[in-house]
Scaffold this motif. Structure first.
Motif, mmCIF file in Angstrom:
data_model
loop_
_atom_site.group_PDB
_atom_site.id
_atom_site.type_symbol
_atom_site.label_atom_id
_atom_site.label_comp_id
_atom_site.label_asym_id
_atom_site.label_seq_id
_atom_site.Cartn_x
_atom_site.Cartn_y
_atom_site.Cartn_z
ATOM 1 N N UNK A 172 56.699 49.012 57.059
ATOM 2 C CA UNK A 172 56.045 47.886 56.374
ATOM 3 C C UNK A 172 56.885 46.619 56.467
ATOM 4 N N UNK A 173 56.221 45.478 56.291
ATOM 5 C CA UNK A 173 56.875 44.190 56.489
ATOM 6 C C UNK A 173 57.998 43.884 55.527
ATOM 7 N N UNK A 174 58.005 44.534 54.367
ATOM 8 C CA UNK A 174 59.065 44.267 53.389
ATOM 9 C C UNK A 174 60.453 44.580 53.939
ATOM 10 N N UNK A 175 60.512 45.459 54.934
ATOM 11 C CA UNK A 175 61.810 45.786 55.549
ATOM 12 C C UNK A 175 62.459 44.540 56.132
ATOM 13 N N UNK A 176 61.644 43.659 56.688
ATOM 14 C CA UNK A 176 62.160 42.478 57.378
ATOM 15 C C UNK A 176 62.227 41.253 56.464
ATOM 16 N N UNK A 177 61.641 41.378 55.273
ATOM 17 C CA UNK A 177 61.520 40.238 54.362
ATOM 18 C C UNK A 177 62.409 40.373 53.134
ATOM 19 N N UNK A 178 63.402 41.253 53.218
ATOM 20 C CA UNK A 178 64.288 41.507 52.076
ATOM 21 C C UNK A 178 63.489 41.875 50.831
ATOM 22 N N UNK A 179 62.429 42.649 51.045
ATOM 23 C CA UNK A 179 61.613 43.139 49.938
ATOM 24 C C UNK A 179 60.500 42.212 49.501
ATOM 25 N N UNK A 184 57.733 35.721 61.182
ATOM 26 C CA UNK A 184 58.998 35.007 61.407
ATOM 27 C C UNK A 184 60.178 35.794 60.851
ATOM 28 N N UNK A 185 59.957 36.506 59.751
ATOM 29 C CA UNK A 185 61.004 37.382 59.219
ATOM 30 C C UNK A 185 61.364 38.462 60.240
ATOM 31 N N UNK A 186 60.344 38.983 60.908
ATOM 32 C CA UNK A 186 60.570 40.020 61.916
ATOM 33 C C UNK A 186 61.436 39.480 63.052
ATOM 34 N N UNK A 187 61.100 38.289 63.545
ATOM 35 C CA UNK A 187 61.900 37.672 64.606
ATOM 36 C C UNK A 187 63.344 37.493 64.140
ATOM 37 N N UNK A 188 63.513 36.993 62.914
ATOM 38 C CA UNK A 188 64.856 36.779 62.362
ATOM 39 C C UNK A 188 65.633 38.090 62.292
ATOM 40 N N UNK A 189 64.973 39.135 61.817
ATOM 41 C CA UNK A 189 65.616 40.438 61.636
ATOM 42 C C UNK A 189 66.033 41.029 62.981
ATOM 43 N N UNK A 190 65.140 40.951 63.963
ATOM 44 C CA UNK A 190 65.439 41.492 65.291
ATOM 45 C C UNK A 190 66.639 40.774 65.900
ATOM 46 N N UNK A 191 66.668 39.455 65.787
ATOM 47 C CA UNK A 191 67.776 38.699 66.371
ATOM 48 C C UNK A 191 69.099 39.046 65.687
ATOM 49 N N UNK A 192 69.060 39.249 64.384
ATOM 50 C CA UNK A 192 70.284 39.636 63.672
ATOM 51 C C UNK A 192 70.751 41.017 64.117
ATOM 52 N N UNK A 211 70.955 30.924 55.735
ATOM 53 C CA UNK A 211 70.799 32.376 55.731
ATOM 54 C C UNK A 211 70.175 32.848 57.037
ATOM 55 N N UNK A 212 70.349 34.138 57.359
ATOM 56 C CA UNK A 212 69.847 34.674 58.622
ATOM 57 C C UNK A 212 68.328 34.707 58.697
ATOM 58 N N UNK A 213 67.669 34.779 57.558
ATOM 59 C CA UNK A 213 66.211 34.953 57.549
ATOM 60 C C UNK A 213 65.503 33.603 57.500
ATOM 61 N N UNK A 214 64.594 33.403 58.457
ATOM 62 C CA UNK A 214 63.755 32.204 58.494
ATOM 63 C C UNK A 214 62.317 32.670 58.275
ATOM 64 N N UNK A 215 61.775 32.494 57.069
ATOM 65 C CA UNK A 215 60.496 33.122 56.739
ATOM 66 C C UNK A 215 59.250 32.394 57.235
ATOM 67 N N UNK A 216 59.387 31.212 57.794
ATOM 68 C CA UNK A 216 58.204 30.465 58.216
ATOM 69 C C UNK A 216 58.264 30.062 59.679
#
Length: 202
Positions: free
Chosen positions: A79-86, A93-101, A114-119
């Motif tokens: 589920x998407x919460x994994x990439x969105x810090x809950x 965009x959270x997914x892209x951020x998470x993969x790159x990290x 921060x590493x996460x760019x949500x938009x």
């Protein structure tokens, strides 16, 4: 008897017209379903979930790292919460951020660091500020690991995903929050698609 024959003869054209109308209606419905499914790329729902074929030996180390993270997340499809810090929010965009990290190349949110760019808009802002943005009109040919950025008015809405291969302008991408149900999935799109704003270069 002659009257019966005339009545039967009169019924035949009516039956033929009804049959032709039914056939025409069926063809129209099938065509409409095909067009809608093609426009919204719904055929993925009946295709097997297999990760796109990628020749990893042709990639550099950074590209290969991104592809391997994508392959793992595609298989798990969490589920998407994994990439969105809950957070319960749109998460492409959270997914892209998470993969790159995870691949060892974290992004940096222009507003927070921060590493996460949500938009998607902020993701585009980040790549522009880094000098790593290429517009669709520039003629740039995206490569594995590059990020596709879509406009709000595109058929994908404002969206983003990661290129896994480019076959002469036919892109295969993997992204998060894809399709109706929101999943980690692959899709195909042409580099000429008018809904693409541009690319974040790896």
């Amino acid at each position: 008897m002659p009257g019966d024959q005339n009545e039967h003869a009169a019924r035949r054209p009516r039956r033929n017209r009804v049959a032709m109308l039914l056939v025409a209606s069926l063809v129209f419905i099938i065509g409409l379903v095909w067009v809608v499914a093609a426009y919204f790329d719904l055929w993925h729902m009946v295709r097997p979930r297999t990760f796109p074929a990628v020749e990893v030996t042709e990639l550099d180390e950074r590209q290969a790292a991104v592809i391997e993270v994508l392959r793992t997340e595609f298989a798990e499809n969490p589920p998407g919460e994994k990439y969105s810090e809950g957070a319960d929010e749109a998460w492409c965009a959270n997914f892209v951020s998470w993969v790159m990290r995870e691949a060892g190349m974290p992004l940096a949110n222009p507003n927070s660091g921060w590493w996460r760019i949500p938009g998607v808009y902020t993701l585009e802002e980040y790549y522009r500020a880094e000098g790593r943005f290429e517009s669709r009109e520039s003629g740039y040919e995206p490569k594995a690991g590059d990020v596709v950025l879509y406009a709000p008015g595109s058929k994908f809405t404002q969206h983003t995903s990661i290129v896994v291969r480019n076959d002469d302008g036919a892109l295969t991408t993997v992204g998060g929050n894809e399709f109706i149900h929101g999943e980690v999935a692959a899709r195909n799109v042409s580099t000429g698609h008018s809904g693409i704003i541009g690319y974040g270069v790896l």
